[in-house]
Design an enzyme around this catalytic site. Structure first.
Site, PDB file in Angstrom:
ATOM      1  N   GLY A 144      16.508   7.548  -6.053  1.00  0.00           N
ATOM      2  CA  GLY A 144      16.612   8.353  -4.923  1.00  0.00           C
ATOM      3  C   GLY A 144      17.590   9.670  -4.933  1.00  0.00           C
ATOM      4  N   GLU A 180      15.776   1.626 -15.045  1.00  0.00           N
ATOM      5  CA  GLU A 180      16.021   2.802 -13.957  1.00  0.00           C
ATOM      6  C   GLU A 180      17.507   2.935 -14.090  1.00  0.00           C
ATOM      7  OE1 GLU A 180      12.830   2.278 -10.668  1.00  0.00           O
ATOM      8  OE2 GLU A 180      14.092   0.531 -10.617  1.00  0.00           O
ATOM      9  N   LYS A 186       9.643  -0.056  -1.528  1.00  0.00           N
ATOM     10  CA  LYS A 186      10.829  -0.438  -0.879  1.00  0.00           C
ATOM     11  C   LYS A 186      10.445  -0.829   0.782  1.00  0.00           C
ATOM     12  CE  LYS A 186      13.153   2.248  -4.040  1.00  0.00           C
ATOM     13  NZ  LYS A 186      14.293   3.075  -4.454  1.00  0.00           N
ATOM     14  N   HIS A 205      15.517  -5.365  -8.871  1.00  0.00           N
ATOM     15  CA  HIS A 205      15.854  -4.030  -8.754  1.00  0.00           C
ATOM     16  C   HIS A 205      17.272  -3.832  -8.462  1.00  0.00           C
ATOM     17  CE1 HIS A 205      15.766  -0.275  -6.520  1.00  0.00           C
ATOM     18  NE2 HIS A 205      14.541   0.070  -7.215  1.00  0.00           N
ATOM     19  N   GLU A 217      18.633  -2.146  -6.206  1.00  0.00           N
ATOM     20  CA  GLU A 217      19.031  -2.560  -4.770  1.00  0.00           C
ATOM     21  C   GLU A 217      19.107  -3.842  -4.156  1.00  0.00           C
ATOM     22  OE1 GLU A 217      15.876   0.120  -3.094  1.00  0.00           O
ATOM     23  OE2 GLU A 217      16.793   1.747  -4.204  1.00  0.00           O
ATOM     24  N   ASN A 222       6.751   1.898  -5.798  1.00  0.00           N
ATOM     25  CA  ASN A 222       7.623   0.907  -5.154  1.00  0.00           C
ATOM     26  C   ASN A 222       8.007   1.402  -3.870  1.00  0.00           C
ATOM     27  OD1 ASN A 222       9.475  -0.594  -4.214  1.00  0.00           O
ATOM     28  ND2 ASN A 222      11.526   0.003  -5.647  1.00  0.00           N
ATOM     29  N   SER A 233      13.834   8.890  -9.514  1.00  0.00           N
ATOM     30  CA  SER A 233      13.428  10.337  -9.187  1.00  0.00           C
ATOM     31  C   SER A 233      12.260  10.841  -9.984  1.00  0.00           C
ATOM     32  CB  SER A 233      14.759  11.451  -9.299  1.00  0.00           C
ATOM     33  OG  SER A 233      15.673  10.894  -8.475  1.00  0.00           O
TER      34      SER A 233
HETATM   35  P1  PGA Z   1      12.947   6.686  -6.505  1.00  0.00           P
HETATM   36  O1  PGA Z   1      12.979   5.247  -6.666  1.00  0.00           O
HETATM   37  O2  PGA Z   1      11.683   7.427  -7.293  1.00  0.00           O
HETATM   38  O3  PGA Z   1      12.859   7.297  -5.154  1.00  0.00           O
HETATM   39  O4  PGA Z   1      14.170   7.357  -7.383  1.00  0.00           O
HETATM   40  C1  PGA Z   1      12.772   4.577  -7.802  1.00  0.00           C
HETATM   41  C2  PGA Z   1      12.957   3.186  -7.703  1.00  0.00           C
HETATM   42  O5  PGA Z   1      13.976   2.662  -7.380  1.00  0.00           O
HETATM   43  O6  PGA Z   1      12.188   2.086  -8.150  1.00  0.00           O
END
Ligand code: PGA
Length: 246
Positions: free
Chosen positions: A168, A162, A13, A92, A94, A11, A206
């Site tokens: 992150g 997630e 983003k 997601h 976010e 992803n 992560s």
């Molecule tokens: P990350 O993000 O691997 O940077 O923790 C995962 C995601 O938001 O899909």
């Protein structure tokens, strides 16, 4: 026993411009060699069409629930398909946080994805406060009930668990905890939709080369949704290889 599709999904983003297509190409080259795993890159919409032809599966990161119309700045399922996508992430955390998307919105988006011929990657996950309060399973069951439409099949839907606090941050749940939550998610999917226990359930938050093997070895983990560690081939290729080897 059904064989669930194993997916290494990146992803990107809001990251990536034309200069980064070299990373897509390098990731795709590994993906092409590991036929037992689907390698998927959910790129910014501006890069999807330009990444066509590298041989990697492509996905969008969101879509509008409507087919077309007066929705300035939004993107439809048909547009994503037109650009070369076969998957789209919906729900997601976010999007849930930054854009106030509700379970009902996400359910409608997943339905729109199906209508366009896309596989929906529906994200669920608890916040840190919910985790600390011991509410994880209740939250996930609620999100499954609200955001996974009836009619979900292994052909049109993938689930990504997630934990919001793991995204992150470099933090992850303990490995046994990931397995037990995935087993509960699978059970809840089976209760919610007929055959739901056969959906692929990815872990996200992560994931990186250093932890991918132990997470992908878990019985109820069918792959990963990877943010930061998917942007560079040097970081993502080992994750794809860990899934292929698991
Ligand atoms: P990350 O993000 O691997 O940077 O923790 C995962 C995601 O938001 O899909």
């Amino acid at each position: 026993m059904t064989t669930r599709t194993r997916i290494a999904a990146g992803n990107w983003k809001m990251n990536g411009v034309a200069a980064d297509l070299a990373e897509v190409e390098a990731i795709a080259a590994t993906g092409a060699r590991t036929s037992e795993v689907v390698t998927l890159l959910c790129l910014p919409a501006t890069l999807i069409d330009r990444a066509r032809g590298y041989g990697v599966s492509l996905g969008g990161q969101t879509l509008h629930a409507a087919k077309s119309g007066a929705h300035t700045g939004d993107i439809s399922g048909q547009m994503l398909v037109d650009a070369g996508a076969t998957y789209v992430i919906v729900g997601h955390s976010e999007r849930r946080t930054d854009h106030g998307e509700s379970d009902a919105d996400i359910c409608a988006q997943a339905g729109a994805a199906w209508a366009a011929g896309l596989t929906a990657v529906i994200c669920i996950g608890e916040t840190e406060a919910q985790y600390r309060a011991g509410e994880t399973l209740d939250v996930l069951r609620g999100q499954i009930a609200g955001s996974v439409p009836q009619g979900a099949t292994p052909g049109n839907t993938v689930i990504a668990y997630e934990p919001v606090w793991a995204i992150g941050t470099g933090l992850t749940p303990e490995v046994p905890e990931i397995q037990s939550v995935h087993a509960e998610v699978r059970a809840a999917l089976g209760t919610h939709v007929g055959g739901g226990e056969n959906l692929s359930v990815l872990y996200g938050g992560s994931v990186k080369a250093a932890n991918a093997s132990e997470i992908f070895a878990l019985e109820d983990v069918d792959g990963g949704l990877v943010g930061g560690a998917s942007l560079k081939a040097a970081d993502f290729v080992p994750v794809i290889e860990a899934l292929a080897a698991s």
